[in-house]
Design a protein around this motif. Sequence first.
Motif, PDB file in Angstrom:
ATOM      1  N   LEU A 100       0.784  -1.236   0.000  1.00 48.40           N
ATOM      2  CA  LEU A 100       0.000   0.000   0.000  1.00 48.40           C
ATOM      3  C   LEU A 100       0.811   1.279   0.000  1.00 48.40           C
ATOM      4  O   LEU A 100       0.285   2.340  -0.304  1.00 48.40           O
ATOM      5  CB  LEU A 100      -0.990   0.051   1.179  1.00 48.40           C
ATOM      6  CG  LEU A 100      -2.076  -1.008   1.216  1.00 48.40           C
ATOM      7  CD1 LEU A 100      -3.056  -0.696   2.350  1.00 48.40           C
ATOM      8  CD2 LEU A 100      -2.821  -1.106  -0.099  1.00 48.40           C
ATOM      9  N   GLY A 101       2.101   1.241   0.352  1.00 51.86           N
ATOM     10  CA  GLY A 101       2.872   2.475   0.380  1.00 51.86           C
ATOM     11  C   GLY A 101       2.257   3.476   1.340  1.00 51.86           C
ATOM     12  O   GLY A 101       1.856   3.132   2.450  1.00 51.86           O
ATOM     13  N   VAL A 102       2.151   4.732   0.913  1.00 53.87           N
ATOM     14  CA  VAL A 102       1.648   5.792   1.789  1.00 53.87           C
ATOM     15  C   VAL A 102       0.193   5.556   2.196  1.00 53.87           C
ATOM     16  O   VAL A 102      -0.289   6.157   3.159  1.00 53.87           O
ATOM     17  CB  VAL A 102       1.812   7.164   1.116  1.00 53.87           C
ATOM     18  CG1 VAL A 102       0.766   7.377   0.011  1.00 53.87           C
ATOM     19  CG2 VAL A 102       1.775   8.291   2.131  1.00 53.87           C
ATOM     20  N   PHE A 103      -0.494   4.669   1.503  1.00 53.10           N
ATOM     21  CA  PHE A 103      -1.859   4.340   1.915  1.00 53.10           C
ATOM     22  C   PHE A 103      -1.884   3.458   3.161  1.00 53.10           C
ATOM     23  O   PHE A 103      -2.964   3.253   3.726  1.00 53.10           O
ATOM     24  CB  PHE A 103      -2.618   3.661   0.772  1.00 53.10           C
ATOM     25  CG  PHE A 103      -3.073   4.625  -0.274  1.00 53.10           C
ATOM     26  CD1 PHE A 103      -4.296   5.276  -0.172  1.00 53.10           C
ATOM     27  CD2 PHE A 103      -2.281   4.897  -1.377  1.00 53.10           C
ATOM     28  CE1 PHE A 103      -4.715   6.169  -1.148  1.00 53.10           C
ATOM     29  CE2 PHE A 103      -2.690   5.792  -2.357  1.00 53.10           C
ATOM     30  CZ  PHE A 103      -3.906   6.435  -2.241  1.00 53.10           C
ATOM     31  N   ASP A 104      -0.741   2.959   3.604  1.00 55.82           N
ATOM     32  CA  ASP A 104      -0.741   2.230   4.868  1.00 55.82           C
ATOM     33  C   ASP A 104      -1.180   3.154   6.006  1.00 55.82           C
ATOM     34  O   ASP A 104      -2.083   2.796   6.774  1.00 55.82           O
ATOM     35  CB  ASP A 104       0.631   1.626   5.148  1.00 55.82           C
ATOM     36  CG  ASP A 104       0.638   0.784   6.408  1.00 55.82           C
ATOM     37  OD1 ASP A 104       0.146  -0.356   6.368  1.00 55.82           O
ATOM     38  OD2 ASP A 104       1.121   1.271   7.455  1.00 55.82           O
ATOM     39  N   PRO A 105      -0.617   4.364   6.139  1.00 57.13           N
ATOM     40  CA  PRO A 105      -1.220   5.315   7.068  1.00 57.13           C
ATOM     41  C   PRO A 105      -2.443   6.015   6.485  1.00 57.13           C
ATOM     42  O   PRO A 105      -3.386   6.353   7.202  1.00 57.13           O
ATOM     43  CB  PRO A 105      -0.094   6.315   7.345  1.00 57.13           C
ATOM     44  CG  PRO A 105       0.757   6.263   6.126  1.00 57.13           C
ATOM     45  CD  PRO A 105       0.697   4.837   5.649  1.00 57.13           C
ATOM     46  N   GLY A 106      -2.442   6.240   5.171  1.00 58.01           N
ATOM     47  CA  GLY A 106      -3.555   6.946   4.555  1.00 58.01           C
ATOM     48  C   GLY A 106      -4.890   6.249   4.750  1.00 58.01           C
ATOM     49  O   GLY A 106      -5.929   6.907   4.885  1.00 58.01           O
ATOM     50  N   ILE A 107      -4.871   4.924   4.806  1.00 58.79           N
ATOM     51  CA  ILE A 107      -6.116   4.192   5.000  1.00 58.79           C
ATOM     52  C   ILE A 107      -6.689   4.452   6.388  1.00 58.79           C
ATOM     53  O   ILE A 107      -7.896   4.324   6.609  1.00 58.79           O
ATOM     54  CB  ILE A 107      -5.905   2.682   4.738  1.00 58.79           C
ATOM     55  CG1 ILE A 107      -7.224   2.022   4.317  1.00 58.79           C
ATOM     56  CG2 ILE A 107      -5.291   1.977   5.933  1.00 58.79           C
ATOM     57  CD1 ILE A 107      -7.058   0.601   3.799  1.00 58.79           C
ATOM     58  N   ASN A 108      -5.828   4.858   7.337  1.00 60.21           N
ATOM     59  CA  ASN A 108      -6.329   5.264   8.657  1.00 60.21           C
ATOM     60  C   ASN A 108      -7.213   6.503   8.527  1.00 60.21           C
ATOM     61  O   ASN A 108      -8.281   6.594   9.149  1.00 60.21           O
ATOM     62  CB  ASN A 108      -5.171   5.554   9.607  1.00 60.21           C
ATOM     63  CG  ASN A 108      -4.355   4.327   9.918  1.00 60.21           C
ATOM     64  OD1 ASN A 108      -4.835   3.203   9.823  1.00 60.21           O
ATOM     65  ND2 ASN A 108      -3.103   4.529  10.294  1.00 60.21           N
ATOM     66  N   ALA A 109      -6.744   7.470   7.729  1.00 57.81           N
ATOM     67  CA  ALA A 109      -7.553   8.668   7.499  1.00 57.81           C
ATOM     68  C   ALA A 109      -8.873   8.315   6.815  1.00 57.81           C
ATOM     69  O   ALA A 109      -9.930   8.842   7.166  1.00 57.81           O
ATOM     70  CB  ALA A 109      -6.775   9.665   6.646  1.00 57.81           C
ATOM     71  N   LEU A 110      -8.812   7.410   5.837  1.00 60.23           N
ATOM     72  CA  LEU A 110     -10.024   7.007   5.139  1.00 60.23           C
ATOM     73  C   LEU A 110     -10.972   6.248   6.057  1.00 60.23           C
ATOM     74  O   LEU A 110     -12.196   6.342   5.909  1.00 60.23           O
ATOM     75  CB  LEU A 110      -9.658   6.150   3.927  1.00 60.23           C
ATOM     76  CG  LEU A 110      -8.858   6.878   2.836  1.00 60.23           C
ATOM     77  CD1 LEU A 110      -8.436   5.903   1.744  1.00 60.23           C
ATOM     78  CD2 LEU A 110      -9.651   8.032   2.245  1.00 60.23           C
ATOM     79  N   SER A 111     -10.421   5.516   7.019  1.00 60.10           N
ATOM     80  CA  SER A 111     -11.295   4.820   7.969  1.00 60.10           C
ATOM     81  C   SER A 111     -12.028   5.817   8.857  1.00 60.10           C
ATOM     82  O   SER A 111     -13.198   5.612   9.199  1.00 60.10           O
ATOM     83  CB  SER A 111     -10.490   3.831   8.814  1.00 60.10           C
ATOM     84  OG  SER A 111      -9.685   4.472   9.780  1.00 60.10           O
ATOM     85  N   ILE A 112     -11.357   6.905   9.226  1.00 57.53           N
ATOM     86  CA  ILE A 112     -12.031   7.942  10.009  1.00 57.53           C
ATOM     87  C   ILE A 112     -13.069   8.661   9.151  1.00 57.53           C
ATOM     88  O   ILE A 112     -14.203   8.903   9.579  1.00 57.53           O
ATOM     89  CB  ILE A 112     -11.008   8.947  10.563  1.00 57.53           C
ATOM     90  CG1 ILE A 112     -10.070   8.277  11.580  1.00 57.53           C
ATOM     91  CG2 ILE A 112     -11.719  10.138  11.219  1.00 57.53           C
ATOM     92  CD1 ILE A 112      -8.956   9.168  12.081  1.00 57.53           C
ATOM     93  N   LEU A 113     -12.688   8.995   7.928  1.00 52.68           N
ATOM     94  CA  LEU A 113     -13.589   9.735   7.044  1.00 52.68           C
ATOM     95  C   LEU A 113     -14.884   8.964   6.802  1.00 52.68           C
ATOM     96  O   LEU A 113     -15.982   9.535   6.847  1.00 52.68           O
ATOM     97  CB  LEU A 113     -12.888  10.024   5.717  1.00 52.68           C
ATOM     98  CG  LEU A 113     -13.602  10.967   4.760  1.00 52.68           C
ATOM     99  CD1 LEU A 113     -13.770  12.348   5.371  1.00 52.68           C
ATOM    100  CD2 LEU A 113     -12.859  11.056   3.436  1.00 52.68           C
TER     101      LEU A 113
END
Length: 306
Positions: free
Chosen positions: A161-174
């Motif tokens: 996932l690259g930067v989406f490894d942390p980015g998916i955390n933001a998407l989970s909150i959103l």
Amino acid sequence: MEIALIGVGKIARDQHVPAIAASADWDLVATLSHEGTVDGVPAFTDLDELLQHCPGIGAVSLCVPPGARFSYAEAALKAGRHVMLEKPPSVTLAECHALERLARAHDVALFATWHSREAAMVSAAQSWLRDKPLRRLRIIWKEDVRRWHPGQDWVWEPGGLGVFDPGINALSILTEILPDAFHVSTAMLDIPENRQTPIAAALAFHHPAGAEVTAEFDWREAGPQRWDIIAETDAGTLALTHGGARLAIDGVPQSNATEVGEYPRLYAKMARLAAARAVDFDLSPLLHTADAFLRGERRSTAVFHW
């Protein structure tokens, strides 16, 4: 209930092991890992051997890199064990759907955890936004990969996932705090010349009411680390910062009534799911991530070395 931890890497040592140790619901009786152990806990490198030697295990918690999660989860579900998965639950949506079918067929609990949804002020942000017309929302998620993923080459491999490894955390909150459905409309992915996954990404979303919703993820931030969601509404501006730990409305900090951390809450929820043999398997953060890769324009950027 007896539980086994599969994968003893950084996230397991930092979060899972302390959360299990502090829980009245769980007893860590075995680990399976090729890179680490937990003091005083029997260690294995093969799941069949683990289950044979520890027949009382009722659940497994999976913390291996995403690419390896499906095979372990599949085997555990077929063996009649409840399964808890670190985020993302697997590499592809098809694998996730297969795991859900297995859990229901074997009447066991399955939990796709999104730990950032358990951050202290996420629920309060969700409540405040519920009846507010949204005008604009920005995600700014910038951190230093060398600090948070030191030497972890799997994040740069397909499925990592690259930067989406942390980015998916933001998407989970959103996906937790917005009352309306939305989807990715455009994406720009910056991929280092010597890697397979993005080091940065810029996304724009279609919102049904026409609100401007964007996200900026970057793993090259050497300065102050940022995990912020800023939502502008007709009734004021919400700032959910520090990964969901702090909340301000029009600049006024809101109180935090909870002292329980993200992972203790996840394990408490897993205990409830196991007792009910229930499935909690929301895939919306992974869906948006997959859409970003499908929609994404690739842009080559400088090589990355640790």
